[in-house]
Design a protein around this motif. Sequence first.
Motif, PDB file in Angstrom:
ATOM      1  N   ALA A  61     -15.295  12.726  54.626  1.00  0.00           N
ATOM      2  CA  ALA A  61     -14.880  12.509  56.266  1.00  0.00           C
ATOM      3  C   ALA A  61     -14.829  10.991  56.462  1.00  0.00           C
ATOM      4  O   ALA A  61     -15.262  10.193  55.919  1.00  0.00           O
ATOM      5  CB  ALA A  61     -15.766  13.052  57.221  1.00  0.00           C
ATOM      6  N   ASP A  66     -17.362  16.504  62.010  1.00  0.00           N
ATOM      7  CA  ASP A  66     -16.031  16.860  61.014  1.00  0.00           C
ATOM      8  C   ASP A  66     -16.629  17.477  59.701  1.00  0.00           C
ATOM      9  O   ASP A  66     -16.041  18.343  59.202  1.00  0.00           O
ATOM     10  CB  ASP A  66     -15.457  15.507  60.664  1.00  0.00           C
ATOM     11  N   ILE A  83     -23.336   7.957  53.352  1.00  0.00           N
ATOM     12  CA  ILE A  83     -22.691   7.429  54.355  1.00  0.00           C
ATOM     13  C   ILE A  83     -22.438   5.966  54.147  1.00  0.00           C
ATOM     14  O   ILE A  83     -23.302   5.164  53.615  1.00  0.00           O
ATOM     15  CB  ILE A  83     -23.030   7.464  55.755  1.00  0.00           C
ATOM     16  N   LEU A 133     -18.179  11.897  62.774  1.00  0.00           N
ATOM     17  CA  LEU A 133     -18.338  12.156  61.210  1.00  0.00           C
ATOM     18  C   LEU A 133     -19.343  13.439  60.931  1.00  0.00           C
ATOM     19  O   LEU A 133     -18.791  14.269  60.052  1.00  0.00           O
ATOM     20  CB  LEU A 133     -19.031  11.086  60.882  1.00  0.00           C
ATOM     21  N   ARG A 137     -14.100   0.678  58.420  1.00  0.00           N
ATOM     22  CA  ARG A 137     -14.116   2.049  58.400  1.00  0.00           C
ATOM     23  C   ARG A 137     -15.431   2.682  57.987  1.00  0.00           C
ATOM     24  O   ARG A 137     -16.200   2.024  57.461  1.00  0.00           O
ATOM     25  CB  ARG A 137     -13.018   2.815  58.073  1.00  0.00           C
ATOM     26  N   THR A 138     -16.002   3.992  58.485  1.00  0.00           N
ATOM     27  CA  THR A 138     -16.997   4.723  58.062  1.00  0.00           C
ATOM     28  C   THR A 138     -16.687   5.779  57.260  1.00  0.00           C
ATOM     29  O   THR A 138     -15.773   6.578  57.642  1.00  0.00           O
ATOM     30  CB  THR A 138     -17.985   5.107  59.097  1.00  0.00           C
ATOM     31  N   THR A 139     -17.152   5.948  55.808  1.00  0.00           N
ATOM     32  CA  THR A 139     -17.029   7.018  55.117  1.00  0.00           C
ATOM     33  C   THR A 139     -18.213   7.865  54.760  1.00  0.00           C
ATOM     34  O   THR A 139     -19.155   7.184  54.629  1.00  0.00           O
ATOM     35  CB  THR A 139     -16.334   6.606  53.734  1.00  0.00           C
ATOM     36  N   ALA A 140     -18.034   9.229  54.918  1.00  0.00           N
ATOM     37  CA  ALA A 140     -19.043  10.214  54.578  1.00  0.00           C
ATOM     38  C   ALA A 140     -18.668  11.243  53.367  1.00  0.00           C
ATOM     39  O   ALA A 140     -17.626  11.442  53.606  1.00  0.00           O
ATOM     40  CB  ALA A 140     -19.563  10.789  55.634  1.00  0.00           C
ATOM     41  N   ALA A 165     -14.135   8.005  59.644  1.00  0.00           N
ATOM     42  CA  ALA A 165     -14.255   7.552  61.018  1.00  0.00           C
ATOM     43  C   ALA A 165     -14.163   5.986  61.003  1.00  0.00           C
ATOM     44  O   ALA A 165     -14.066   5.463  60.068  1.00  0.00           O
ATOM     45  CB  ALA A 165     -15.378   7.944  61.690  1.00  0.00           C
ATOM     46  N   SER A 224     -18.430   1.174  62.004  1.00  0.00           N
ATOM     47  CA  SER A 224     -19.717   1.474  62.656  1.00  0.00           C
ATOM     48  C   SER A 224     -20.867   0.379  62.595  1.00  0.00           C
ATOM     49  O   SER A 224     -22.103   0.671  62.294  1.00  0.00           O
ATOM     50  CB  SER A 224     -20.370   2.914  61.798  1.00  0.00           C
TER      51      SER A 224
END
Length: 321
Positions: free
Chosen positions: A28, A53, A6, A50, A12-15, A30, A33
């Motif tokens: 995903a 998803d 993560i 997140l 933004r936040t990416t996973a 979101a 954060s």
Amino acid sequence: MYVLGIDGGGTRTTAVVADEFGNVYMHAVAGRSNPNTLTQEAFEEVLRSLLVDLKKQNDDVFRQLSLCYAGIAGVGESGRDEEVVTLLRKGLPPQTVVTVQNDAWNALYAGTLGKPGIVQIAGTGAITLGVNEEGKEARVGGWGYLFDDEGSGFYLGKHALKAIFRAYDGRGPETSLSNRFCKHFQIAHVPTIISKVYGNEHPRSVIAPLANIVVEEAQQGDAVALAITNEACKEMVHAIHTCHRTLFANNHATNIVLSGGVFSEGPFFIEKFRALSKVSLPSVTFELTKVPPVGGAVLAAFASEGIQVAEDFSARFNEQL
Ligand SMILES: Nc1ncnc2c1ncn2[C@@H]1O[C@H](COP(=O)(O)OP(=O)(O)OP(=O)(O)O)[C@@H](O)[C@H]1O
């Protein structure tokens, strides 16, 4: 082995769920954060949504997750790591080992591919971080744009503004930055910039984006812009040296990763860094990140368990992301 990485940033936040070969199973995105800039409910909702998803995308793989490494902005100094670990555990399978760190570590591993080294970040802000073979960590700088963050986009923009006002008064040399900034702000005279900087937007959001212009003009040969970028590099090399001294012997072959928007013109900076440390740190190598920060989080997860990733990890990861 399935691993969740993560990258939680200020926008933004990416996973991503991937394996040690660089195969990507889920992805995903979101909202931001940084727990220091969100209400508790909003922060929890970002992480919860997140995970929901990801689970929806591939429940079978999600249930088998072995590791989760979350690099989140604002975590570390704020001492909120444990709270974030607890939050993530709530949404993850019981066997998943969860690690939470500051997002700057994602950038390091995105360049070293999981090995020890140092990362110099220069985005809106700047910071230097490193880790050695024994797991010892060191941080230098990045204490805030008002008095630190040397080499950052804000630093470059601020020094360029200083220079164009000195040129306007006749206190300093002429510079192509004056015209470029007037064009950028769509104004006719340098003093009108004041109303832009002290307007409704936060000065940092107005000043940091000027960094692109400073680097462009430096590359075009403007002496003032060049002096600003050279001074920025000297400051960053000073921070890198300080970090290096804490972690490694002087002749250690350290990977030094450059990460962040300011380094978009990579070779321009790498050349300067090399020249500035040729004598003092003869064995280090400077390089840009090889995968995006979320890939760095995946690599950090594997590194935390001492797991070696495949040689072509980055190529496959970048292709599949
Ligand atoms: N081509 C470029 N040359 C020089 N600077 C650039 C270039 N592109 C972007 N920048 C600068 O990079 C900065 C933004 O970088 P980045 O997107 O990495 O930061 P951020 O994520 O907003 O901030 P931080 O990393 O501090 O949280 C801005 O100051 C911008 O002017």
